[in-house]
Design an enzyme around this catalytic site. Structure first.
Site, PDB file in Angstrom:
ATOM      1  N   SER A  20     -43.922 -35.148 -15.051  1.00 53.01           N
ATOM      2  CA  SER A  20     -44.582 -33.857 -15.276  1.00 53.01           C
ATOM      3  C   SER A  20     -44.630 -33.576 -16.765  1.00 53.01           C
ATOM      4  O   SER A  20     -43.584 -33.487 -17.421  1.00 53.01           O
ATOM      5  CB  SER A  20     -43.810 -32.745 -14.571  1.00 53.01           C
ATOM      6  OG  SER A  20     -44.237 -31.501 -15.088  1.00 53.01           O
ATOM      7  N   HIS A  44     -48.398 -35.915 -13.623  1.00 51.37           N
ATOM      8  CA  HIS A  44     -48.347 -34.610 -12.963  1.00 51.37           C
ATOM      9  C   HIS A  44     -48.623 -33.504 -13.982  1.00 51.37           C
ATOM     10  O   HIS A  44     -47.941 -33.396 -15.001  1.00 51.37           O
ATOM     11  CB  HIS A  44     -46.966 -34.432 -12.331  1.00 51.37           C
ATOM     12  CG  HIS A  44     -46.838 -33.217 -11.467  1.00 51.37           C
ATOM     13  ND1 HIS A  44     -47.267 -33.177 -10.153  1.00 51.37           N
ATOM     14  CD2 HIS A  44     -46.301 -31.998 -11.715  1.00 51.37           C
ATOM     15  CE1 HIS A  44     -46.997 -31.992  -9.632  1.00 51.37           C
ATOM     16  NE2 HIS A  44     -46.415 -31.249 -10.561  1.00 51.37           N
ATOM     17  N   ASP A  46     -48.921 -29.463 -14.472  1.00 60.99           N
ATOM     18  CA  ASP A  46     -48.572 -28.173 -13.880  1.00 60.99           C
ATOM     19  C   ASP A  46     -49.416 -27.064 -14.492  1.00 60.99           C
ATOM     20  O   ASP A  46     -49.311 -26.784 -15.679  1.00 60.99           O
ATOM     21  CB  ASP A  46     -47.086 -27.876 -14.135  1.00 60.99           C
ATOM     22  CG  ASP A  46     -46.187 -28.733 -13.261  1.00 60.99           C
ATOM     23  OD1 ASP A  46     -46.389 -28.738 -12.033  1.00 60.99           O
ATOM     24  OD2 ASP A  46     -45.297 -29.402 -13.807  1.00 60.99           O
ATOM     25  N   MET A  48     -50.176 -23.120 -14.496  1.00 63.33           N
ATOM     26  CA  MET A  48     -49.545 -21.846 -14.114  1.00 63.33           C
ATOM     27  C   MET A  48     -50.324 -20.688 -14.724  1.00 63.33           C
ATOM     28  O   MET A  48     -50.782 -20.772 -15.866  1.00 63.33           O
ATOM     29  CB  MET A  48     -48.107 -21.809 -14.626  1.00 63.33           C
ATOM     30  CG  MET A  48     -47.266 -22.991 -14.170  1.00 63.33           C
ATOM     31  SD  MET A  48     -45.560 -22.774 -14.685  1.00 63.33           S
ATOM     32  CE  MET A  48     -44.882 -24.390 -14.259  1.00 63.33           C
ATOM     33  N   HIS A  75     -51.337 -29.819 -10.183  1.00 67.81           N
ATOM     34  CA  HIS A  75     -50.602 -28.895  -9.315  1.00 67.81           C
ATOM     35  C   HIS A  75     -50.956 -27.473  -9.740  1.00 67.81           C
ATOM     36  O   HIS A  75     -50.492 -26.994 -10.773  1.00 67.81           O
ATOM     37  CB  HIS A  75     -49.097 -29.195  -9.491  1.00 67.81           C
ATOM     38  CG  HIS A  75     -48.187 -28.308  -8.721  1.00 67.81           C
ATOM     39  ND1 HIS A  75     -46.823 -28.282  -8.939  1.00 67.81           N
ATOM     40  CD2 HIS A  75     -48.412 -27.421  -7.716  1.00 67.81           C
ATOM     41  CE1 HIS A  75     -46.256 -27.423  -8.118  1.00 67.81           C
ATOM     42  NE2 HIS A  75     -47.197 -26.879  -7.379  1.00 67.81           N
ATOM     43  N   MET A  77     -50.504 -23.855  -9.651  1.00 70.27           N
ATOM     44  CA  MET A  77     -49.625 -22.725  -9.275  1.00 70.27           C
ATOM     45  C   MET A  77     -50.326 -21.459  -9.733  1.00 70.27           C
ATOM     46  O   MET A  77     -49.902 -20.767 -10.659  1.00 70.27           O
ATOM     47  CB  MET A  77     -48.253 -22.895  -9.954  1.00 70.27           C
ATOM     48  CG  MET A  77     -47.403 -23.965  -9.274  1.00 70.27           C
ATOM     49  SD  MET A  77     -46.064 -24.525 -10.338  1.00 70.27           S
ATOM     50  CE  MET A  77     -46.941 -25.740 -11.292  1.00 70.27           C
ATOM     51  N   MET A 146     -42.013 -28.160  -2.702  1.00 74.01           N
ATOM     52  CA  MET A 146     -41.286 -27.691  -3.890  1.00 74.01           C
ATOM     53  C   MET A 146     -39.793 -27.738  -3.587  1.00 74.01           C
ATOM     54  O   MET A 146     -39.326 -27.136  -2.609  1.00 74.01           O
ATOM     55  CB  MET A 146     -41.688 -26.261  -4.251  1.00 74.01           C
ATOM     56  CG  MET A 146     -43.078 -26.107  -4.861  1.00 74.01           C
ATOM     57  SD  MET A 146     -43.411 -27.130  -6.306  1.00 74.01           S
ATOM     58  CE  MET A 146     -42.139 -26.619  -7.456  1.00 74.01           C
ATOM     59  N   ASP A 184     -41.117 -31.999  -5.723  1.00 72.46           N
ATOM     60  CA  ASP A 184     -41.272 -31.530  -7.106  1.00 72.46           C
ATOM     61  C   ASP A 184     -40.179 -30.531  -7.464  1.00 72.46           C
ATOM     62  O   ASP A 184     -40.092 -29.458  -6.873  1.00 72.46           O
ATOM     63  CB  ASP A 184     -42.658 -30.871  -7.225  1.00 72.46           C
ATOM     64  CG  ASP A 184     -42.990 -30.429  -8.639  1.00 72.46           C
ATOM     65  OD1 ASP A 184     -42.191 -30.667  -9.555  1.00 72.46           O
ATOM     66  OD2 ASP A 184     -44.076 -29.837  -8.810  1.00 72.46           O
TER      67      ASP A 184
END
Ligand code: DX5
Ligand code: ZN
Length: 226
Positions: A20, A44, A46, A48, A75, A77, A146, A184
């Site tokens: 990540s 990966h 992330d 957000m 991913h 979020m 998660m 994760d």
């Protein structure tokens, strides 16, 4: 913890590792990605939004600037993911994973991801039961469990999440589904073995890779988790 099924999983395949970039040096993301390409399996990313999680990271324009020969595992979020799926697909995502908790119509979002040309994933937070997503598993390329509360790197794995992984492994194998299980959060050289034995196909690792001096050695340590 070690069941017949988990032994079979361990013998048959090596767990893939998705570093990540949340824990990478953001001032040189391109270099940080290149440094793991020979040993990792996916990258990966992330995303957000400061609403679904109490942190903000990056958007489609940053993703578009990141190039890798490994699949980009994005991913999301974020709230209202349907507004951004197409942009992340255009920006180079290979996998797009959305959160079950924010989708009123998960099936529609999954279809949108596939129509955009990406592989579709759904993620569940630690408090979300497997029963919430069991019906949509046949339509998913990836289920992301998660193993910490989403939002930050460097947290400790929540052991209760392992039971959900075991339930998913059993259901996926029993029904001959092709859905990959990704875990994760909190995966390091100590916890890699227990997630692998629970049946994980892909382990995300942020701090356990990017906080180490030698990324390649760190990734190999996660793969050879005995
Ligand atoms: C957390 C992110 C994770 C994070 C994992 O919300 O989804 O991908 O980077 O970090 P580590 O591996 O340090 O727990
Ligand atoms: Zn993540």
């Amino acid at each position: 913890m070690t069941t017949k099924r988990s032994i079979k999983n361990k013998v048959e395949k090596t767990m893939k590792i998705a570093p990540s970039i949340l824990s990478a040096d953001f001032s040189k993301l391109g270099e940080e990605i290149r440094a793991v390409e020979d040993s990792a399996d996916l990258i990966h990313v992330d995303v957000m939004d400061g609403h679904f999680v109490p942190n903000i990271t990056l958007g489609p324009c940053v993703l578009a600037s990141l190039k890798s020969r490994l699949p980009m595992d994005v991913h999301l979020m974020i709230e209202s993911p349907e507004k951004f799926i197409d942009e992340f697909a255009k920006a180079g995502a290979d996998y797009i994973t959305i959160h079950a908790e924010v989708c009123n119509n998960l099936k529609a979002c999954i279809n949108q991801i596939k129509e955009a040309g990406c592989k579709a994933g759904v993620s569940i937070k630690p408090a979300t039961p497997v029963s919430d997503i069991i019906d949509i598993l046949p339509y998913l390329d990836l289920i992301l469990v998660m193993t910490v509360e989403p939002g930050f790197g460097g947290q400790e794995l929540i052991p209760a999440a392992l039971e959900k992984i075991q339930m998913l492994r059993k259901h996926i194998d029993t029904n001959n589904l092709k859905t990959l299980i990704e875990a994760d959060g909190g995966i390091n050289e100590k916890t890699a073995r227990i997630v692998a034995e629970a049946g994980v196909d892909i382990a995300v690792a942020g701090s356990a890779v990017y906080n180490k001096q030698d990324y390649k050695q760190a990734i190999l340590a996660l793969k050879n988790h005995n």
